[in-house]
Design an enzyme around this catalytic site. Structure first.
Site, PDB file in Angstrom:
ATOM      1  N   GLN A   2      -2.092   2.528   1.960  1.00 32.49           N
ATOM      2  CA  GLN A   2      -2.670   3.163   0.775  1.00 32.49           C
ATOM      3  C   GLN A   2      -3.846   4.074   1.128  1.00 32.49           C
ATOM      4  O   GLN A   2      -4.444   3.974   2.198  1.00 32.49           O
ATOM      5  CB  GLN A   2      -3.149   2.085  -0.206  1.00 32.49           C
ATOM      6  CG  GLN A   2      -2.035   1.421  -1.000  1.00 32.49           C
ATOM      7  CD  GLN A   2      -2.603   0.565  -2.098  1.00 32.49           C
ATOM      8  OE1 GLN A   2      -2.563  -0.652  -2.023  1.00 32.49           O
ATOM      9  NE2 GLN A   2      -3.138   1.181  -3.124  1.00 32.49           N
ATOM     10  N   HIS A   3      -4.135   4.964   0.190  1.00 24.17           N
ATOM     11  CA  HIS A   3      -5.368   5.759   0.128  1.00 24.17           C
ATOM     12  C   HIS A   3      -5.464   6.925   1.112  1.00 24.17           C
ATOM     13  O   HIS A   3      -6.230   7.850   0.881  1.00 24.17           O
ATOM     14  CB  HIS A   3      -6.619   4.895   0.366  1.00 24.17           C
ATOM     15  CG  HIS A   3      -6.808   3.759  -0.566  1.00 24.17           C
ATOM     16  ND1 HIS A   3      -6.840   3.899  -1.931  1.00 24.17           N
ATOM     17  CD2 HIS A   3      -7.007   2.436  -0.312  1.00 24.17           C
ATOM     18  CE1 HIS A   3      -7.049   2.714  -2.484  1.00 24.17           C
ATOM     19  NE2 HIS A   3      -7.146   1.814  -1.526  1.00 24.17           N
ATOM     20  N   ASP A  25       1.687   0.054   0.357  1.00 28.28           N
ATOM     21  CA  ASP A  25       2.078  -1.173   1.052  1.00 28.28           C
ATOM     22  C   ASP A  25       1.838  -2.436   0.233  1.00 28.28           C
ATOM     23  O   ASP A  25       2.674  -3.351   0.233  1.00 28.28           O
ATOM     24  CB  ASP A  25       1.407  -1.263   2.423  1.00 28.28           C
ATOM     25  CG  ASP A  25      -0.105  -1.099   2.385  1.00 28.28           C
ATOM     26  OD1 ASP A  25      -0.692  -0.939   1.301  1.00 28.28           O
ATOM     27  OD2 ASP A  25      -0.719  -1.115   3.478  1.00 28.28           O
TER      28      ASP A  25
END
Length: 487
Positions: free
Chosen positions: A82-83, A235
């Site tokens: 992520q991110h 994820d």
């Protein structure tokens, strides 16, 4: 129908994580893993954490080839860490290495963004108070520190978006991963926040509805051309699907199933019908990849930090010993929960009789304490009740040992269940791929595969003394941890 392919109906799920790409070839009907592959990633060291997205693409090709099913599978889906901020030029090539979720250089930009709106307002809009991990803060950092790179950027993607687009040619994402950017809301992208950080909405991918097809594998990809590709997700969302956790009806306030994941990062989350809006910043108000919500708290320091301390002590990671008065706060990379981006590791309470094994156990305790403290906040943010008699689902690499499960049992005072199924992120994306073919929801596919079955460890008496000792150390160390980099 799958088409003319013979043999078992097989789907491929891909997990592009911080350290590596894993791929599973899964029998659609039984959930049996028929093949698997893995390829490592390189992450920079130093003040930032960066990776070249092109290596993710190469690793995906290597990992799916090693499953033995790349030319025969019926569908595929990709999850990613992520991110992360992926910036692409007009040719679709990376402008610079991706800024990863655990790159804390963007902490000042997260503070500035929160201050511009106030914690209550930004949590109302996006579900979360942004931290250094959030993509919005990373884009603001890039504009401040590398304006030429920002100016060259023609597309902004998350890691899983980048890989899905490479497979299909379609600039798409999903609600789950998009909810970790800091600019997504249930009504779509927030134009005001994008204006604030100087990001043109036209550079962002289209957010697809849950369960739809993202596209088809192109002829120049590592998989069979024409293979349908599911939306994929982040994820953590994929792991929730892999566990068969789907949103409950809005009126259902039954106790949620809490999950504690022990990997490079540590996470604790639950699937809820209520939309979280935590103004403290402890809980991220993520969206479930299907419908509903996935309130989640994340720590930067988990298994890698404890393994590093084990290495410094010259001990095997399982060589822990009970007793002693030492407290270890293993914040080797700063910390996100609690929000201490400038923190470093801290050892307190050493005595002449403290043993290396006790010090290692204290590192486990310090890492687990942060996650268990956040568990109640996660459930409250999602508007659900907790039932301490309900087992914690313990997943991730750390769950495979004995020291981690025992630590969580001891500090939580509740039973712990460790699913036998491994690589739950890849299993979750495999379930997404299967759902394209069967018409089921992805979480229903995973429940049919019985992915949560595994040993159950009964509750132990909660180690209140250790919990209180860690909490007291945190309170007294707050000023030190916030001033590590000053002066």
């Amino acid at each position: 129908m799958v088409g003319p392919l013979s043999g078992p109906r097989v789907v491929i799920g891909v997990d592009s994580s911080t350290q590596s790409t894993k791929a599973l070839a899964v029998d659609l009907d039984t959930g049996a893993v028929l093949g698997q592959g893995r390829a490592a990633h390189t992450v920079s060291s130093g003040p930032g954490r960066e990776s070249d997205p092109e290596q993710w693409w190469r690793a995906l090709g290597e990992a799916v080839a090693r499953t033995g099913w790349a030319d025969r599978a019926a569908a595929v889906s990709v999850a990613g860490q992520q991110h992360g901020l992926v910036t692409l030029d007009r040719a679709g090539r990376p402008v610079r290495p991706a800024l990863l979720w655990n790159d804390i250089r963007s902490a000042p930009q997260a503070v500035e963004l929160t201050a511009a709106y106030g914690a209550q307002e930004i949590a109302r809009r996006t579900g979360s108070v942004p931290t250094a991990a959030f993509t919005a803060a990373k884009w603001a950092w890039l504009r401040a520190h590398e304006p030429a790179a920002a100016e060259r950027t023609a597309a902004v993607r998350l890691p899983h978006d980048f890989l899905t687009e490479r497979l299909t040619g379609e600039p798409v994402t999903d609600r789950g991963d998009a909810s970790g950017t800091g600019w997504w809301t249930p009504a779509g992208y927030d134009a005001g926040i994008l204006d604030r950080i100087g990001l043109d909405m036209s550079l962002l991918p289209t957010v697809l509805e849950p369960g739809v097809r993202a596209g088809f594998v192109r002829t120049d990809g590592p998989l069979r051309a024409g293979m349908p590709v599911a939306t994929g997700t982040g994820d953590n969302m994929a792991a929730a699907i892999g566990l068969g956790l789907g949103p409950a009806p809005a009126a259902d306030r039954a106790p949620a199933q809490p999950v504690l994941s022990l990997g490079t990062s540590g996470t604790v989350y639950a699937v809820t019908a209520g939309r979280p809006q935590d103004t403290t910043g402890t809980v991220c108000g993520f969206a479930h990849a299907l419908y509903g919500w996935l309130p989640l708290a994340c720590t930067l320091n988990c298994t890698l930090a404890v393994d590093r301390i084990a290495a410094l002590l010259g001990r095997d990671r399982e060589a822990v010993e009970a007793g002693g008065s030492a407290v270890v706060l293993p914040y080797l990379d700063g910390e996100r929960t609690p929000d201490l981006p400038d923190a470093s590791g801290l050892i307190h309470g050493l005595r002449h009789d403290t043993t290396p094994g006790q010090l290692l156990q204290a590192a486990y305790d310090g890492a687990a304490h942060a996650l268990l403290t956040a568990l109640g906040e996660v459930l409250r943010a999602g508007g659900v009740d907790d039932d301490p008699r309900r087992p914690l689902l313990l997943i991730g690499g750390g769950a495979r040992g004995r020291a981690w499960p025992r630590t969580v049992q001891r500090l939580s005072g509740r039973p712990v269940q460790v699913p036998r199924a491994q690589e739950l992120v890849a299993l979750g994306t495999a379930a997404q791929a299967a759902a394209l073919l069967t018409g089921e929801s992805a979480d229903a596919v995973a429940r049919r595969w019985r992915t949560t079955e595994g040993p159950l460890f009964e509750a132990l008496d909660r180690d209140v003394d250790t919990v209180e000792r860690i909490a007291d150390t945190l309170r007294r160390a707050g000023a030190l941890q916030r001033s590590v980099t000053s002066g």
